[in-house]
Design a protein around this motif. Sequence first.
Motif, PDB file in Angstrom:
ATOM      1  N   MET A 156      54.550  25.524  19.278  1.00 56.14           N
ATOM      2  CA  MET A 156      55.209  26.212  20.391  1.00 56.14           C
ATOM      3  C   MET A 156      54.221  26.319  21.551  1.00 56.14           C
ATOM      4  O   MET A 156      53.129  26.847  21.390  1.00 56.14           O
ATOM      5  N   CYS A 157      54.599  25.812  22.708  1.00 54.67           N
ATOM      6  CA  CYS A 157      53.734  25.841  23.880  1.00 54.67           C
ATOM      7  C   CYS A 157      53.843  27.197  24.571  1.00 54.67           C
ATOM      8  O   CYS A 157      54.935  27.732  24.733  1.00 54.67           O
ATOM      9  N   CYS A 158      52.693  27.741  24.975  1.00 53.23           N
ATOM     10  CA  CYS A 158      52.697  29.056  25.625  1.00 53.23           C
ATOM     11  C   CYS A 158      51.582  29.143  26.649  1.00 53.23           C
ATOM     12  O   CYS A 158      50.661  28.324  26.666  1.00 53.23           O
ATOM     13  N   GLU A 159      51.694  30.139  27.495  1.00 51.38           N
ATOM     14  CA  GLU A 159      50.660  30.441  28.470  1.00 51.38           C
ATOM     15  C   GLU A 159      50.407  31.942  28.437  1.00 51.38           C
ATOM     16  O   GLU A 159      51.352  32.733  28.411  1.00 51.38           O
ATOM     17  N   ILE A 160      49.137  32.322  28.441  1.00 56.13           N
ATOM     18  CA  ILE A 160      48.747  33.734  28.469  1.00 56.13           C
ATOM     19  C   ILE A 160      48.498  34.140  29.916  1.00 56.13           C
ATOM     20  O   ILE A 160      47.809  33.440  30.661  1.00 56.13           O
ATOM     21  N   LEU A 161      49.048  35.271  30.287  1.00 53.22           N
ATOM     22  CA  LEU A 161      48.767  35.876  31.585  1.00 53.22           C
ATOM     23  C   LEU A 161      48.071  37.204  31.297  1.00 53.22           C
ATOM     24  O   LEU A 161      48.722  38.200  30.986  1.00 53.22           O
ATOM     25  N   ASP A 162      46.758  37.188  31.349  1.00 44.53           N
ATOM     26  CA  ASP A 162      45.952  38.368  31.034  1.00 44.53           C
ATOM     27  C   ASP A 162      45.687  39.170  32.306  1.00 44.53           C
ATOM     28  O   ASP A 162      45.366  38.600  33.356  1.00 44.53           O
ATOM     29  N   GLY A 163      45.814  40.468  32.218  1.00 37.29           N
ATOM     30  CA  GLY A 163      45.670  41.343  33.372  1.00 37.29           C
ATOM     31  C   GLY A 163      44.378  41.138  34.150  1.00 37.29           C
ATOM     32  O   GLY A 163      44.391  41.071  35.380  1.00 37.29           O
ATOM     33  N   ASP A 164      43.241  41.026  33.462  1.00 38.16           N
ATOM     34  CA  ASP A 164      41.967  40.843  34.155  1.00 38.16           C
ATOM     35  C   ASP A 164      41.912  39.502  34.880  1.00 38.16           C
ATOM     36  O   ASP A 164      41.442  39.413  36.021  1.00 38.16           O
ATOM     37  N   VAL A 165      42.391  38.460  34.238  1.00 35.57           N
ATOM     38  CA  VAL A 165      42.395  37.129  34.846  1.00 35.57           C
ATOM     39  C   VAL A 165      43.344  37.094  36.038  1.00 35.57           C
ATOM     40  O   VAL A 165      43.019  36.546  37.101  1.00 35.57           O
ATOM     41  N   ILE A 166      44.518  37.701  35.871  1.00 35.89           N
ATOM     42  CA  ILE A 166      45.496  37.764  36.961  1.00 35.89           C
ATOM     43  C   ILE A 166      44.888  38.457  38.177  1.00 35.89           C
ATOM     44  O   ILE A 166      45.060  38.009  39.312  1.00 35.89           O
ATOM     45  N   ARG A 167      44.166  39.539  37.946  1.00 41.18           N
ATOM     46  CA  ARG A 167      43.541  40.275  39.046  1.00 41.18           C
ATOM     47  C   ARG A 167      42.504  39.420  39.777  1.00 41.18           C
ATOM     48  O   ARG A 167      42.334  39.542  40.984  1.00 41.18           O
ATOM     49  N   ARG A 168      41.810  38.553  39.060  1.00 38.03           N
ATOM     50  CA  ARG A 168      40.803  37.684  39.689  1.00 38.03           C
ATOM     51  C   ARG A 168      41.433  36.494  40.397  1.00 38.03           C
ATOM     52  O   ARG A 168      40.896  36.012  41.392  1.00 38.03           O
ATOM     53  N   GLU A 169      42.557  35.984  39.864  1.00 42.48           N
ATOM     54  CA  GLU A 169      43.098  34.730  40.374  1.00 42.48           C
ATOM     55  C   GLU A 169      44.356  34.880  41.225  1.00 42.48           C
ATOM     56  O   GLU A 169      44.452  34.295  42.292  1.00 42.48           O
ATOM     57  N   LEU A 170      45.344  35.621  40.762  1.00 44.27           N
ATOM     58  CA  LEU A 170      46.634  35.711  41.443  1.00 44.27           C
ATOM     59  C   LEU A 170      46.731  36.931  42.358  1.00 44.27           C
ATOM     60  O   LEU A 170      47.397  36.890  43.383  1.00 44.27           O
ATOM     61  N   SER A 171      46.049  37.994  42.000  1.00 46.39           N
ATOM     62  CA  SER A 171      46.206  39.258  42.723  1.00 46.39           C
ATOM     63  C   SER A 171      44.876  39.812  43.229  1.00 46.39           C
ATOM     64  O   SER A 171      44.689  41.022  43.298  1.00 46.39           O
ATOM     65  N   GLN A 172      43.978  38.934  43.611  1.00 46.34           N
ATOM     66  CA  GLN A 172      42.663  39.394  44.071  1.00 46.34           C
ATOM     67  C   GLN A 172      42.732  40.202  45.362  1.00 46.34           C
ATOM     68  O   GLN A 172      41.805  40.944  45.682  1.00 46.34           O
ATOM     69  N   ASP A 173      43.849  40.102  46.076  1.00 50.27           N
ATOM     70  CA  ASP A 173      44.025  40.842  47.322  1.00 50.27           C
ATOM     71  C   ASP A 173      44.568  42.257  47.095  1.00 50.27           C
ATOM     72  O   ASP A 173      44.726  43.011  48.053  1.00 50.27           O
ATOM     73  N   LEU A 174      44.834  42.618  45.849  1.00 53.64           N
ATOM     74  CA  LEU A 174      45.457  43.907  45.551  1.00 53.64           C
ATOM     75  C   LEU A 174      44.448  44.906  44.974  1.00 53.64           C
ATOM     76  O   LEU A 174      43.537  44.533  44.247  1.00 53.64           O
ATOM     77  N   GLY A 175      44.691  46.168  45.272  1.00 56.06           N
ATOM     78  CA  GLY A 175      43.908  47.250  44.687  1.00 56.06           C
ATOM     79  C   GLY A 175      44.659  47.854  43.512  1.00 56.06           C
ATOM     80  O   GLY A 175      45.438  47.171  42.836  1.00 56.06           O
TER      81      GLY A 175
END
Length: 187
Positions: free
Chosen positions: A39-58
Amino acid sequence: MGKELHMHTPATLWLTGLSASGKTTLAHALADAFIANGMCCEILDGDVIRRELSQDLGFSKADRSENIRRVAKRCREINDAGLWAIAALISPYRNDRALARATIGTTRFLEIYLSTSLAVCEARDPKGLYRRARAGEIANFTGINDPYEAPQQPDLQLDGEALTQEACVASIMALLQQRQQIDEQGS
């Protein structure tokens, strides 16, 4: 021959709980189980998301809501591409999780609550965040000076203190089979 799991409709497993409740560790254990079953999957981890997708957010309530909106949109895209999404985020507010469910789709969103107590999370504190929050160095820290609204009716609640990772993974796989997200086949 062992049991094989076959995918029906990919969904999003939304792991929520306090910092250090075990979300990331469980996400990786789940990904290993999924991969072992083809089964193919992708993990979206909160710390990684904050560094990559949401670095502009507080960490204000509005910024946290925007972060969850972005992650939910990405999970929907992952599911639409035929992959499972495993989101491991504190996601402290019920309303934001409800909006994530609406964005992803009710039938493709499974809220899994790691109900590890604040005391255990603070004792674990691998990044020293609780200590810093208690010292006043971190504002808006969930569980200390910002609330965590526990799910009232999660699809699955796991005791992050008492259960092993293997037991948590087995419980989630059983939930997926029960929901007929996956079929159990083999001899």
